[in-house]
Motif scaffolding. Structure first.
Motif, PDB file in Angstrom:
ATOM      1  N   GLY B 233      36.894  68.954   9.007  1.00  0.00           N
ATOM      2  CA  GLY B 233      37.212  70.319   8.379  1.00  0.00           C
ATOM      3  C   GLY B 233      38.267  71.173   9.108  1.00  0.00           C
ATOM      4  O   GLY B 233      39.062  71.520   8.842  1.00  0.00           O
ATOM      5  N   LYS B 234      37.991  70.700  10.822  1.00  0.00           N
ATOM      6  CA  LYS B 234      38.586  71.623  11.541  1.00  0.00           C
ATOM      7  C   LYS B 234      40.014  70.537  11.734  1.00  0.00           C
ATOM      8  O   LYS B 234      41.214  71.422  11.625  1.00  0.00           O
ATOM      9  CB  LYS B 234      38.132  71.717  12.816  1.00  0.00           C
ATOM     10  CG  LYS B 234      37.073  72.839  12.878  1.00  0.00           C
ATOM     11  CD  LYS B 234      37.484  74.057  13.279  1.00  0.00           C
ATOM     12  CE  LYS B 234      36.254  75.033  13.281  1.00  0.00           C
ATOM     13  NZ  LYS B 234      35.690  75.353  12.352  1.00  0.00           N
ATOM     14  N   SER B 235      39.960  69.584  11.783  1.00  0.00           N
ATOM     15  CA  SER B 235      41.482  68.593  12.062  1.00  0.00           C
ATOM     16  C   SER B 235      40.967  67.353  11.550  1.00  0.00           C
ATOM     17  O   SER B 235      40.215  66.431  12.348  1.00  0.00           O
ATOM     18  CB  SER B 235      41.652  68.829  13.700  1.00  0.00           C
ATOM     19  OG  SER B 235      42.807  67.684  13.858  1.00  0.00           O
ATOM     20  N   GLU B 236      41.774  66.991  10.579  1.00  0.00           N
ATOM     21  CA  GLU B 236      41.418  65.408  10.389  1.00  0.00           C
ATOM     22  C   GLU B 236      42.136  64.593  11.381  1.00  0.00           C
ATOM     23  O   GLU B 236      41.353  63.659  11.788  1.00  0.00           O
ATOM     24  CB  GLU B 236      42.259  65.237   8.824  1.00  0.00           C
ATOM     25  CG  GLU B 236      42.024  63.719   8.354  1.00  0.00           C
ATOM     26  CD  GLU B 236      42.480  63.474   6.985  1.00  0.00           C
ATOM     27  OE1 GLU B 236      42.599  64.608   6.234  1.00  0.00           O
ATOM     28  OE2 GLU B 236      42.827  62.312   6.695  1.00  0.00           O
ATOM     29  N   PRO B 237      43.086  64.573  11.992  1.00  0.00           N
ATOM     30  CA  PRO B 237      43.603  63.834  12.947  1.00  0.00           C
ATOM     31  C   PRO B 237      42.562  63.582  14.024  1.00  0.00           C
ATOM     32  O   PRO B 237      42.375  62.570  14.726  1.00  0.00           O
ATOM     33  CB  PRO B 237      44.944  64.140  13.207  1.00  0.00           C
ATOM     34  CG  PRO B 237      45.263  65.059  12.266  1.00  0.00           C
ATOM     35  CD  PRO B 237      44.254  65.679  11.730  1.00  0.00           C
TER      36      PRO B 237
END
Lengths: 378, 364
Positions: B233-237
């Motif tokens: 949720g915070k950062s896909e990469p």
């Protein structure tokens, strides 16, 4: 089914497709500029209420001009909600989807709240009389040309006799195409939906372009809502937009964010609605239905063959389709006729949209910067 | 942006949003020619003024806890699940099937069975949108909206053509057998000596909702899966770099979300109506969005937000009953809460941040 029935179904297709088309073009401008708008439904509803109320209140004094006052009021209400959406999603860089949800509820609650306190009719407005409604327009020579075989009925029944807003909506299709694809403004609008940073670098205000797009969206949604209450019906009824804003959204995806295809998509969804209105239950030979279900199931299994996850999800859907096929075989037999329920026809636009979204029938790629607020570097 | 203490971010910002929503609602009551003081008094008395009122407030709150948790779990994976309405409707179908066609000996067993069925049906209804998002990149918001409409049509068909008892007029299932009836909250409270008004819809499902809150907390903040959900949720990469499979997490979080929405059915279908009716969800799936936003996607916040919305819902019903103010006022308040705590969140954050900056300057 005779020729005249077909003409009548097509005639009601045009009527029912008009609000969808207007709302779809509204969404087109907004989403092409990178502002997702799931609040089309709410804006249509608010516009329908405002136009019906003003048209009713203005009828005694203004006569036949009342309906135009209603139209303006509808556009005003819709643009107001659009500006709220712009404030939340452009100025304050909030979540566009959440803002859209809020606008839908706001419209749904406010129309009843205000409607009750003004008219005290349980959320309806009083029925509109002559001056408060859009009259149907007869195209020239429709009396003389009616006797010509084939062309006559098409001209008189299908093309002539709609309200002015239907023709306006049709005109908006080439107009939108021209504005979006043949003018400088259109190029910039599309660019701001794909790559706002590039537009900003070119010295053009992203904020101003996006607000313009959102306001255009409001105007078109306003016309759509006014058509619902003063063209299609004669007055406002609680929740009268009835999911049309979402069908318009579906049509927009179906049309892959292009105006001419939007006309096709909304006519298709209008046709589905017209058919299910006229024939609530459609009879089909059970054998045809079973073959369709089996072919669909096989296609799904084939599409999911490459990965375990795909196979389990699509296989599950295929299993459900096969179960329905089996149920038909056991209850009506292969030789019998089974009835397509009206509920299936109502759900068909949504099902078609999901299939399109799945990308099995050509991929629908939304504008690249859609849904993301633009943050200028400092 | 100006930094502010964590408590301000978590508590002050939503509370300011809520206050703004109430102020605007009050202005609307005045604009429609009613007395806001009178309305507030009636709403408060009607929702928390007696145990009878609490019996309704807690019943609605139970619904909203489930749908709020559903939206929140998806939010943690950066998925916006607007499909709670449809998933809860399908959950209702699951609960109805289990209650009608399995001869349960006792309500406890029936409750277990219904819980499993409601969750399973809700989760399954979320599976296809989840898969479409994970594998085909179709936007979850659009697909879940579409699935709400498909669910409504499906339920309509099933209730009218399949599950309606022969000879009955209204599109609803038969009454569930006696053995599946859940004890009301009043039965239990009266048994241990706390007087509580009978004939209120609050039932033991409330405790399941509270357990769900604890489980969601443990899942999101105390397990590896929860960590993976939050990372995605915070950062896909970053999540992909850390070896987390987005496809897997999207599928799991959406199915959990759908399952939680489906669980609502044991409250409204099994606990209250004791049969499945058309449009049994009554917008609770959408209120879940407001509840999750208000509660900052945290179970404790959701608990309070659900109570608040339960009270609002019940208070709004009282308003509609005793005054000229329609219960649709609640929809307006709900819309304003979503607007101020969700969409205009940034505006309030900027405002509160400025206040803190001014105070710091004053201290220096």
């Amino acid at each position: 089914m005779d020729f005249l029935t077909i003409i009548q179904i097509l005639d009601s297709t045009v009527r029912l497709a008009t609000p969808l088309l207007l709302a779809c073009l509204a969404g087109l401008f907004s989403e092409r500029a990178g502002i997702f708008d799931i609040g089309l439904e709410g804006k249509m509803l608010a516009a329908a209420f405002a136009s019906a109320s003003v048209a009713y209140l203005a009828t005694p004094g203004w006569g036949s001009l009342a309906v135009w006052a209603g139209l303006l009021a509808g556009i005003f209400a819709s643009v107001l909600l659009s500006l709220l959406h712009g404030l939340a999603s452009i100025t304050f860089r909030g979540n566009q989807l959440i803002s859209g949800v809020a606008i839908n509820f706001l419209a749904s609650g406010l129309t009843v709240l205000i409607g009750l306190s003004v008219f005290r009719l349980g959320g309806r407005t009083p029925a509109l009389t002559d001056g408060g409604r859009f009259e149907s327009v007869s195209l020239p020579f429709s009396g003389a040309l009616g006797d010509i075989p084939l062309f006559g009925p098409i001209y008189v029944e299908l093309l002539s006799g709609h309200t002015i807003l239907v023709y306006v909506a049709m005109l908006f299709v080439p107009l939108s195409w021209f504005v979006l694809f043949r003018t400088r403004f259109g190029l910039r609008l599309r660019a701001v939906g794909e790559n706002p940073a590039a537009v900003d670098t070119a010295g053009i205000s992203v904020v101003r372009l996006r607000y313009t797009a959102v306001i255009l969206c409001g105007v078109l949604c306003g016309i759509a809502g006014a058509y619902l209450a003063t063209g299609l019906a004669a007055g406002f009824v609680k929740e009268m937009s009835a999911g049309r804003g979402f069908i318009a959204l579906a049509a927009l995806i179906f049309a892959k964010w292009r105006p001419v295809q939007a006309l096709g998509a909304t006519l298709l969804f209008g046709l589905l609605e017209a058919i299910s209105n006229r024939y609530p239950n459609i009879d089909l030979p059970a054998s045809v239905l079973i073959v369709v279900l089996v072919v669909l199931a096989a296609t799904l299994l084939f599409a999911g063959r490459k990965s375990k996850l795909d196979l389990s999800v699509l296989g599950g859907v295929a299993a459900i389709l096969m179960a329905i096929a089996l149920w038909i075989i056991t209850t009506t037999g292969i030789g019998g006729t089974s009835t397509l329920p009206s509920q299936f026809m109502q759900a068909l636009p949504y099902i078609l949209t999901v299939i399109i979204l799945a990308g099995f029938v050509g991929k629908a790629i939304p504008p690249r910067a859609g849904g993301q607020p633009y943050v200028k570097e400092r | 942006m100006e930094p502010m203490p964590k408590w301000a971010d978590l508590v002050l910002v939503p509370v300011v949003g809520l206050v703004l929503a109430f102020i605007v609602s009050g202005l609307m009551i005045i604009a429609t020619g009613h007395d806001p003081k009178e309305a507030v008094k009636l709403m408060v008395e009607g929702s928390v003024g007696s145990t009878y009122a609490w019996g309704f407030t807690l019943y609605y709150a139970t619904n909203f806890i489930f749908t709020g948790l559903a939206v929140a779990v998806a939010f943690h994976a950066a998925m916006f699940n607007i499909g709670g309405e449809g998933q809860a409707a399908l959950g209702g179908l699951g609960v109805a099937l289990v209650c009608l066609f399995i001869p349960w000996p006792h309500w406890t067993l029936a409750l277990l069975g219904a819980t499993a069925a409601g969750a399973a049906f809700g989760a399954l209804w979320a599976t296809l949108p989840a898969w479409l998002q994970a594998r085909r990149g179709s936007h979850i918001v659009i697909t879940t909206i579409m699935f709400n409409f498909i669910a409504a049509a499906l339920l309509n068909y099933v209730l009218v053509n399949v599950l309606r008892p022969a000879g009955a007029m209204d599109p609803a299932t038969a009454k569930f057998p006696e053995a599946t009836h859940l004890p009301a909250l009043s039965d239990w409270l009266n048994a241990i000596g706390i007087p509580f008004a009978a004939r209120t819809p609050a039932n033991v499902t409330l405790f399941i909702a509270l357990i769900a809150c604890v489980l969601v907390y443990l899942l999101i903040w105390r397990t590896r899966l929860g960590f993976e959900i939050r990372s995605l949720g915070k950062s896909e990469p970053a999540a992909v770099y850390g070896g987390i499979s987005p496809v897997k997490i999207i599928m799991i979080s959406m199915m959990l979300s759908g399952g939680l929405a489906g669980l609502m059915a044991i409250n409204n279908v099994m606990g209250e109506a004791e049969r499945l009716v058309l449009n049994s969800v009554e917008g609770a799936g959408f209120i879940g969005i407001a509840v999750a936003l208000m509660g900052r996607s945290h179970p404790i916040g959701i608990l309070f937000a659900a109570l608040l919305f339960g009270a609002l819902y019940q208070g709004g019903a009282e308003l509609g009953l005793w005054t000229q103010i329609p219960r649709e006022l609640v929809i307006v308040i709900q819309a304003l809460v979503i607007l101020f705590t969700g969409a205009l969140d940034q505006m309030i954050r900027m405002f509160v941040g400025k206040l803190f900056a001014m105070r710091r300057k004053a201290e220096v």
